[in-house]
Design a protein around this motif. Structure first.
Motif, PDB file in Angstrom:
ATOM      1  N   ALA A  12      15.643   8.657   7.633  1.00  0.00           N
ATOM      2  CA  ALA A  12      15.945  10.074   7.449  1.00  0.00           C
ATOM      3  C   ALA A  12      14.675  10.909   7.579  1.00  0.00           C
ATOM      4  O   ALA A  12      13.609  10.508   7.113  1.00  0.00           O
ATOM      5  CB  ALA A  12      16.579  10.294   6.077  1.00  0.00           C
ATOM      6  N   ARG A  13      14.835  12.065   8.224  1.00  0.00           N
ATOM      7  CA  ARG A  13      13.711  12.984   8.354  1.00  0.00           C
ATOM      8  C   ARG A  13      14.222  14.374   8.679  1.00  0.00           C
ATOM      9  O   ARG A  13      15.350  14.541   9.130  1.00  0.00           O
ATOM     10  CB  ARG A  13      12.733  12.504   9.410  1.00  0.00           C
ATOM     11  N   PRO A  14      13.376  15.398   8.458  1.00  0.00           N
ATOM     12  CA  PRO A  14      13.795  16.772   8.743  1.00  0.00           C
ATOM     13  C   PRO A  14      13.754  17.083  10.236  1.00  0.00           C
ATOM     14  O   PRO A  14      13.084  16.403  11.017  1.00  0.00           O
ATOM     15  CB  PRO A  14      12.761  17.614   7.988  1.00  0.00           C
ATOM     16  N   SER A  15      14.472  18.126  10.594  1.00  0.00           N
ATOM     17  CA  SER A  15      14.489  18.615  11.976  1.00  0.00           C
ATOM     18  C   SER A  15      14.489  20.136  11.955  1.00  0.00           C
ATOM     19  O   SER A  15      15.137  20.754  11.122  1.00  0.00           O
ATOM     20  CB  SER A  15      15.738  18.102  12.700  1.00  0.00           C
ATOM     21  N   ARG A  16      13.757  20.721  12.888  1.00  0.00           N
ATOM     22  CA  ARG A  16      13.735  22.180  13.018  1.00  0.00           C
ATOM     23  C   ARG A  16      15.002  22.691  13.691  1.00  0.00           C
ATOM     24  O   ARG A  16      15.461  23.791  13.444  1.00  0.00           O
ATOM     25  CB  ARG A  16      12.540  22.623  13.870  1.00  0.00           C
ATOM     26  N   ASP A  17      15.550  21.890  14.632  1.00  0.00           N
ATOM     27  CA  ASP A  17      16.630  22.346  15.497  1.00  0.00           C
ATOM     28  C   ASP A  17      17.528  21.151  15.803  1.00  0.00           C
ATOM     29  O   ASP A  17      17.202  20.320  16.653  1.00  0.00           O
ATOM     30  CB  ASP A  17      16.014  22.930  16.769  1.00  0.00           C
ATOM     31  N   LEU A  18      18.660  21.071  15.098  1.00  0.00           N
ATOM     32  CA  LEU A  18      19.541  19.914  15.275  1.00  0.00           C
ATOM     33  C   LEU A  18      20.176  19.867  16.658  1.00  0.00           C
ATOM     34  O   LEU A  18      20.421  18.784  17.187  1.00  0.00           O
ATOM     35  CB  LEU A  18      20.621  19.890  14.198  1.00  0.00           C
ATOM     36  N   ALA A  19      20.424  21.006  17.274  1.00  0.00           N
ATOM     37  CA  ALA A  19      21.000  21.003  18.630  1.00  0.00           C
ATOM     38  C   ALA A  19      20.011  20.381  19.618  1.00  0.00           C
ATOM     39  O   ALA A  19      20.391  19.559  20.457  1.00  0.00           O
ATOM     40  CB  ALA A  19      21.384  22.413  19.052  1.00  0.00           C
ATOM     41  N   ALA A  20      18.737  20.747  19.518  1.00  0.00           N
ATOM     42  CA  ALA A  20      17.719  20.164  20.398  1.00  0.00           C
ATOM     43  C   ALA A  20      17.547  18.678  20.108  1.00  0.00           C
ATOM     44  O   ALA A  20      17.411  17.865  21.033  1.00  0.00           O
ATOM     45  CB  ALA A  20      16.384  20.897  20.221  1.00  0.00           C
ATOM     46  N   ALA A  21      17.562  18.311  18.825  1.00  0.00           N
ATOM     47  CA  ALA A  21      17.441  16.900  18.455  1.00  0.00           C
ATOM     48  C   ALA A  21      18.624  16.105  18.996  1.00  0.00           C
ATOM     49  O   ALA A  21      18.458  14.998  19.515  1.00  0.00           O
ATOM     50  CB  ALA A  21      17.349  16.759  16.942  1.00  0.00           C
ATOM     51  N   GLU A  22      19.820  16.661  18.898  1.00  0.00           N
ATOM     52  CA  GLU A  22      21.007  15.961  19.415  1.00  0.00           C
ATOM     53  C   GLU A  22      20.902  15.752  20.921  1.00  0.00           C
ATOM     54  O   GLU A  22      21.228  14.671  21.427  1.00  0.00           O
ATOM     55  CB  GLU A  22      22.273  16.735  19.059  1.00  0.00           C
ATOM     56  N   ARG A  23      20.456  16.751  21.654  1.00  0.00           N
ATOM     57  CA  ARG A  23      20.294  16.579  23.110  1.00  0.00           C
ATOM     58  C   ARG A  23      19.349  15.420  23.410  1.00  0.00           C
ATOM     59  O   ARG A  23      19.618  14.588  24.284  1.00  0.00           O
ATOM     60  CB  ARG A  23      19.776  17.878  23.748  1.00  0.00           C
ATOM     61  N   PHE A  24      18.227  15.349  22.687  1.00  0.00           N
ATOM     62  CA  PHE A  24      17.237  14.299  22.919  1.00  0.00           C
ATOM     63  C   PHE A  24      17.802  12.921  22.597  1.00  0.00           C
ATOM     64  O   PHE A  24      17.767  12.005  23.419  1.00  0.00           O
ATOM     65  CB  PHE A  24      15.982  14.573  22.083  1.00  0.00           C
ATOM     66  N   VAL A 117       7.391   8.819  23.788  1.00  0.00           N
ATOM     67  CA  VAL A 117       7.978  10.127  24.087  1.00  0.00           C
ATOM     68  C   VAL A 117       8.122  10.884  22.773  1.00  0.00           C
ATOM     69  O   VAL A 117       8.674  10.359  21.808  1.00  0.00           O
ATOM     70  CB  VAL A 117       9.361   9.982  24.766  1.00  0.00           C
ATOM     71  N   GLU A 118       7.617  12.114  22.737  1.00  0.00           N
ATOM     72  CA  GLU A 118       7.794  12.975  21.562  1.00  0.00           C
ATOM     73  C   GLU A 118       9.153  13.640  21.626  1.00  0.00           C
ATOM     74  O   GLU A 118       9.557  14.147  22.679  1.00  0.00           O
ATOM     75  CB  GLU A 118       6.728  14.077  21.537  1.00  0.00           C
ATOM     76  N   ASP A 119       9.846  13.654  20.491  1.00  0.00           N
ATOM     77  CA  ASP A 119      11.129  14.353  20.434  1.00  0.00           C
ATOM     78  C   ASP A 119      10.864  15.844  20.194  1.00  0.00           C
ATOM     79  O   ASP A 119       9.716  16.261  20.023  1.00  0.00           O
ATOM     80  CB  ASP A 119      12.054  13.707  19.400  1.00  0.00           C
ATOM     81  N   PRO A 120      11.895  16.682  20.203  1.00  0.00           N
ATOM     82  CA  PRO A 120      11.682  18.124  20.032  1.00  0.00           C
ATOM     83  C   PRO A 120      11.014  18.521  18.714  1.00  0.00           C
ATOM     84  O   PRO A 120      10.448  19.607  18.621  1.00  0.00           O
ATOM     85  CB  PRO A 120      13.097  18.704  20.121  1.00  0.00           C
ATOM     86  N   ASP A 121      11.052  17.649  17.694  1.00  0.00           N
ATOM     87  CA  ASP A 121      10.391  17.945  16.425  1.00  0.00           C
ATOM     88  C   ASP A 121       8.971  17.405  16.370  1.00  0.00           C
ATOM     89  O   ASP A 121       8.277  17.592  15.369  1.00  0.00           O
ATOM     90  CB  ASP A 121      11.200  17.362  15.258  1.00  0.00           C
ATOM     91  N   GLY A 122       8.518  16.700  17.417  1.00  0.00           N
ATOM     92  CA  GLY A 122       7.162  16.165  17.445  1.00  0.00           C
ATOM     93  C   GLY A 122       7.041  14.730  16.953  1.00  0.00           C
ATOM     94  O   GLY A 122       5.949  14.175  16.934  1.00  0.00           O
ATOM     95  N   TYR A 123       8.156  14.128  16.515  1.00  0.00           N
ATOM     96  CA  TYR A 123       8.131  12.717  16.130  1.00  0.00           C
ATOM     97  C   TYR A 123       8.142  11.877  17.403  1.00  0.00           C
ATOM     98  O   TYR A 123       8.623  12.314  18.446  1.00  0.00           O
ATOM     99  CB  TYR A 123       9.328  12.367  15.250  1.00  0.00           C
ATOM    100  N   ARG A 124       7.633  10.660  17.296  1.00  0.00           N
ATOM    101  CA  ARG A 124       7.456   9.844  18.489  1.00  0.00           C
ATOM    102  C   ARG A 124       8.406   8.659  18.532  1.00  0.00           C
ATOM    103  O   ARG A 124       8.590   7.956  17.552  1.00  0.00           O
ATOM    104  CB  ARG A 124       6.014   9.363  18.577  1.00  0.00           C
TER     105      ARG A 124
END
Length: 135
Positions: A12-24, A117-124
């Motif tokens: 589990a971790r936070p996300s700034r933008d769930l729509a962008a995270a879902e696309r990734f 690859v970095e995801d939209p939140d900067g996690y790798r």
């Protein structure tokens, strides 16, 4: 129920933008949406997105809080998937098309054996050519 090799793991971790995270994670990597909930408008409510592969013993939970929780990833916050073979070029291309950014790792091991690859939140996310077993 005992803790054993079939115990499910939630990362589990936070996300700034769930729509962008879902696309990734879904359109890019190919995970499925396991569960989601909206904030529902209640005070302190948060949005939640769980993604994973069917029948896997783990899933990734991404949470968007309306308050002050901000992702603070470092170069060593990694989710590593051992591909046990060549990393498919089309998967890397899809990840980049869906908000990912290919980066070099400060750890030369991951540059030699995988693609980061970095995801939209900067996690790798590291897709590693090697296989892995705990046994």
């Amino acid at each position: 129920m005992p803790l054993d090799t079939r115990s499910h793991i939630r990362i589990a971790r936070p996300s700034r933008d769930l729509a962008a995270a879902e696309r990734f994670w879904v359109e890019g990597l190919g995970l499925g949406v396991v569960w989601r909930t909206g904030g529902g408008g209640e005070p302190g409510g948060h949005e939640l997105l769980m993604v994973g592969w069917p029948d896997a013993d783990w899933h990734l939970e991404l949470v968007h809080e309306p308050g002050p929780v901000e992702p603070r990833p470092t170069e060593e916050d990694l989710l590593v998937i051992y591909v046990d073979g060549p990393v498919p070029d089309d998967v890397v291309a899809r990840l980049e098309q869906h908000g990912g950014k290919r980066v070099l790792s400060p750890n030369p091991y991951w540059n030699e054996w995988g693609i980061t690859v970095e995801d939209p939140d900067g996690y790798r996310l590291v897709l590693c050519r090697r296989g892995w077993s705990n046994s």
